[in-house]
Design a protein around this motif. Structure first.
Motif, PDB file in Angstrom:
ATOM      1  N   ASP A   1       0.825  -1.209   0.000  1.00  0.00           N
ATOM      2  CA  ASP A   1       0.000   0.000   0.000  1.00  0.00           C
ATOM      3  C   ASP A   1       0.860   1.260   0.000  1.00  0.00           C
ATOM      4  O   ASP A   1       0.854   2.040   0.946  1.00  0.00           O
ATOM      5  N   ILE A   2       1.604   1.466  -1.102  1.00  0.00           N
ATOM      6  CA  ILE A   2       2.626   2.516  -1.091  1.00  0.00           C
ATOM      7  C   ILE A   2       2.228   3.787  -1.822  1.00  0.00           C
ATOM      8  O   ILE A   2       2.995   4.737  -1.863  1.00  0.00           O
ATOM      9  N   ALA A   3       1.053   3.827  -2.439  1.00  0.00           N
ATOM     10  CA  ALA A   3       0.686   5.027  -3.197  1.00  0.00           C
ATOM     11  C   ALA A   3       0.203   6.115  -2.237  1.00  0.00           C
ATOM     12  O   ALA A   3      -0.694   5.889  -1.439  1.00  0.00           O
TER      13      ALA A   3
ATOM     14  N   ALA B   1      -1.600   9.503  -1.574  1.00  0.00           N
ATOM     15  CA  ALA B   1      -2.525  10.516  -2.070  1.00  0.00           C
ATOM     16  C   ALA B   1      -2.234  11.846  -1.370  1.00  0.00           C
ATOM     17  O   ALA B   1      -1.505  11.878  -0.372  1.00  0.00           O
ATOM     18  N   PRO B   2      -2.801  12.964  -1.879  1.00  0.00           N
ATOM     19  CA  PRO B   2      -2.515  14.267  -1.267  1.00  0.00           C
ATOM     20  C   PRO B   2      -2.805  14.347   0.232  1.00  0.00           C
ATOM     21  O   PRO B   2      -2.152  15.105   0.942  1.00  0.00           O
ATOM     22  N   ASN B   3      -3.741  13.556   0.750  1.00  0.00           N
ATOM     23  CA  ASN B   3      -4.001  13.625   2.201  1.00  0.00           C
ATOM     24  C   ASN B   3      -2.949  12.866   3.018  1.00  0.00           C
ATOM     25  O   ASN B   3      -2.968  12.908   4.242  1.00  0.00           O
TER      26      ASN B   3
ATOM     27  N   GLU C   1      -1.438   7.254   3.514  1.00  0.00           N
ATOM     28  CA  GLU C   1      -0.634   6.026   3.406  1.00  0.00           C
ATOM     29  C   GLU C   1       0.841   6.267   3.725  1.00  0.00           C
ATOM     30  O   GLU C   1       1.676   5.367   3.558  1.00  0.00           O
TER      31      GLU C   1
ATOM     32  N   PRO D   1       1.750  19.936  -8.244  1.00  0.00           N
ATOM     33  CA  PRO D   1       0.756  20.526  -7.347  1.00  0.00           C
ATOM     34  C   PRO D   1       0.803  19.993  -5.909  1.00  0.00           C
ATOM     35  O   PRO D   1       0.298  20.637  -4.999  1.00  0.00           O
ATOM     36  N   TYR D   2       1.375  18.808  -5.698  1.00  0.00           N
ATOM     37  CA  TYR D   2       1.347  18.207  -4.347  1.00  0.00           C
ATOM     38  C   TYR D   2       2.724  17.666  -3.965  1.00  0.00           C
ATOM     39  O   TYR D   2       3.362  16.940  -4.749  1.00  0.00           O
TER      40      TYR D   2
ATOM     41  N   THR E   1       3.407  13.791  -3.944  1.00  0.00           N
ATOM     42  CA  THR E   1       3.796  13.113  -5.186  1.00  0.00           C
ATOM     43  C   THR E   1       5.309  12.897  -5.247  1.00  0.00           C
ATOM     44  O   THR E   1       5.775  11.905  -5.802  1.00  0.00           O
TER      45      THR E   1
ATOM     46  N   TYR F   1       6.767   9.206  -5.741  1.00  0.00           N
ATOM     47  CA  TYR F   1       7.507   8.830  -6.950  1.00  0.00           C
ATOM     48  C   TYR F   1       8.949   8.438  -6.623  1.00  0.00           C
ATOM     49  O   TYR F   1       9.464   7.450  -7.144  1.00  0.00           O
TER      50      TYR F   1
END
Lengths: 185, 402
Positions: A49-51, A53-55, A58, A114-115, A118, A122
């Motif tokens: 569960d490595i993705a 998100a902006p919040n 994870e 934008p975040y 990311t 990445y």
């Protein structure tokens, strides 16, 4: 389709002998399911569960700042992205703010992304290019802090962690608009 | 073009040809080698093409051969299906070597039951199959600023078309119980870039395929073996290859490949995000640059047209630099979101000219010119170029990008 499944189940109860030959034409069962798949073990999910998100939900435990990040960057990134992140030969990571509307736009982490989440996501999954996935969470936090500091977005001593990273406001946060196509006269 | 028209054309063409008779394609042919006097090669387990056939993908030069693209040689292909071995590639971390027995697909996040599936289990879901093109949103990126690619392989070779087969993604998601607040599905590959994109849930429930077969056999490694997404009509990178994980969520993830890349920078400095659909496009593949110069006389113009929004309804071709346009013949079946082959008979009179095609799709969209695209999107767009492609035919029969 589901409807058919129910009829099929009803028929099955009456004529069990035909089951093996009829099942190929059957759709999902009463509950809309085919009964395939294995329950995923929580540990197995957590490992993948490595993705981010902006919040930042994870994000892993750990943390780092630009000072520790400078060492990670010099050792693991500079050979490809340049000593300060501006020189290349691989994508330029620093600079470009204020250029997006100009004749020579430079899209970098600092000017375009934008975040901040990311960057962490990445770098952790894809960098360093020749050894993806080899950095520890602390190293990823630290090198992310280094890149954001080099872009003038956070202070040198700001510690990035699962609380502070999602709170970073990137300069181009509001720079994106939804796709309006078809957009031509 | 109706058959009467065509007959009329051929009569005229023949008339013209007879007039030139002596100059035609030069005299008699040498006789071919006689292959009837010996036994040929034996049957084989897995076929290979003739040793005389050598066309191949063109690979973009890069410091990193594992993070580059290879382009389909469209000029040499017929029909609409791209041979699997010539399907374009775009990788971000090379082609992984995956044992299908060990491969799993994890589906989790906003679902009632997080599940893992083996390949065998995915094959037990009802089959879905369709012939569908896949196009990289960077296809034609060099054409934004003027004629760029040397030939049709370099201008348009990042589109390919295959018959895909697999499970309906909607079926697999329903199996896990989609929570009412789910809106996006993150897809992650098992490659060296762990490539990730997110797809709106509505699209996933509509027509997305969990593909395990391409053109009748297992996917090629470079096409995502053993499992990939196939997202019809959307830019290619969202059809994540080597698929290992799907996570349902309430918001978009804003991965690198949907923020830093695959967004469209506009003149005012803002950028479009989630610009998924590949809009209608066409190109003349024959004649096109490369190969022997044209000789005057009969040539069938051939090309491909496609639209991410549905069926191609019409392709027009100009052979006089845009002064007049004729409807080309579309070779059926014309399928939605599929390469469509068009042809138009043409007699080249030997004078320099420009040829081009422009297509229409079932939504009424008409393929634009480069000028119109740039007037709206400016000079710094990179992705989603679909301008009319013009080829210059010089007086000596050479064809070039113009």
């Amino acid at each position: 389709m589901r409807e058919q499944g129910r009829h099929y189940r009803a028929a099955l109860a009456l004529v069990p002998v035909l089951a093996a030959t009829t099942v190929a034409g059957a759709d999902a069962g009463d509950d809309g399911r085919y009964g395939l798949g294995h329950a995923a073990a929580p540990a197995h999910i957590a490992a993948q569960d490595i993705a981010i998100a902006p919040n930042g939900a994870e994000l892993p435990p750990g943390g780092g700042d630009a000072r520790t990040g400078a060492a990670v960057y010099a050792a693991r990134c500079a050979a490809c992205h340049g000593s300060s992140g501006r020189e290349g030969p691989d994508p330029v990571l620093v600079g470009g703010q204020g250029t997006l509307a100009s004749d020579a736009p430079l899209q970098t982490i600092g000017s375009y992304w934008p975040y901040a989440t990311t960057v962490f996501d990445y770098v952790r999954r894809a960098m360093p290019f020749t050894a993806p996935g080899s950095l520890t969470p602390d190293e990823v936090y630290a090198v992310t802090a280094f890149l954001l500091h080099a872009n003038g977005i956070i202070e040198a001593d700001t510690v990035l962690d699962r609380e502070t990273l999602p709170a970073v406001v990137m300069p181009n946060r509001d720079g994106f608009v939804p796709d309006p196509r078809p957009d031509l006269p | 073009m109706g058959s009467i028209n065509r007959r009329h054309f051929f009569r005229r063409a023949q008339h013209f040809v007879t007039g030139l008779a002596g100059g035609m394609l030069g005299g008699t042919l040498p006789s071919a080698a006689d292959t009837t006097l010996v036994q040929g090669a034996p049957a084989s387990g897995y076929g290979a093409r003739s040793r005389f056939e050598t066309i191949k993908r063109w690979i973009t030069p890069s410091r990193y051969p594992t993070a580059t693209a290879s382009w389909t040689p469209l000029a040499e292909l017929e029909g609409v299906v791209t041979p699997s071995a010539l399907h374009y590639e775009r990788h971000h971390g090379g082609v992984p070597d995956i044992d299908p027995q060990a491969h799993r697909l994890l589906v989790h996040g906003r679902v009632a039951r997080p599940l893992e599936f083996t390949l065998d289990e995915l094959r037990r879901f009802p089959l879905v199959q369709r012939v569908c093109f896949l196009e990289c949103s960077g296809n034609g990126y060099r054409e934004w600023s003027g004629p760029g690619g040397a030939d049709v392989q370099q201008t348009h070779g990042l589109t390919s078309c295959s018959e895909w087969a697999g499970a309906r993604l909607a079926d697999v998601l329903h199996e896990c119980g989609i929570e009412p607040d789910a809106r996006w599905v993150l897809a992650e590959g098992a490659d060296g870039a762990a490539m990730t994109r997110a797809i709106p849930l509505d699209k996933c429930l509509d027509d997305v395929i969990l593909a395990y077969a391409q053109n009748g056999e297992a996917l090629r490694p470079e096409q995502g073996y053993p499992l990939r997404l196939l997202v019809p009509g959307f830019e290619g990178s969202i059809s994540v290859k080597w698929l290992r994980r799907l996570k349902l969520g309430t918001q978009a993830w804003r991965t690198r490949e949907e923020t830093s890349k695959y967004t469209d920078l506009l003149p005012d400095g803002s950028a479009r995000e989630f610009s998924f659909v590949m809009e209608a496009k066409s190109v003349i593949t024959r004649p096109s640059p490369g190969g022997a110069p044209l000789t005057s006389g009969f040539h069938e113009i051939r090309g491909l047209a496609w639209s991410g929004r549905g069926r191609v309804t019409r392709v027009e071709v100009t052979t006089d630099g845009g002064r007049s346009w004729q409807d080309a013949r579309l070779h059926g079946p014309v399928l939605p979101i599929c390469h469509t082959r068009f042809t138009l008979p043409w007699r080249w009179d030997g004078a320099a000219t420009r040829i081009a095609s422009r297509c229409h799709d079932e939504t009424g969209y008409v393929q634009p010119t480069r000028e119109v695209l740039r007037a709206v999107r400016g000079d710094h767009s990179f992705y989603h170029y679909n301008g009319i492609q013009c080829w210059q035919v010089d007086g000596d029969g050479r064809v070039r990008n113009a």
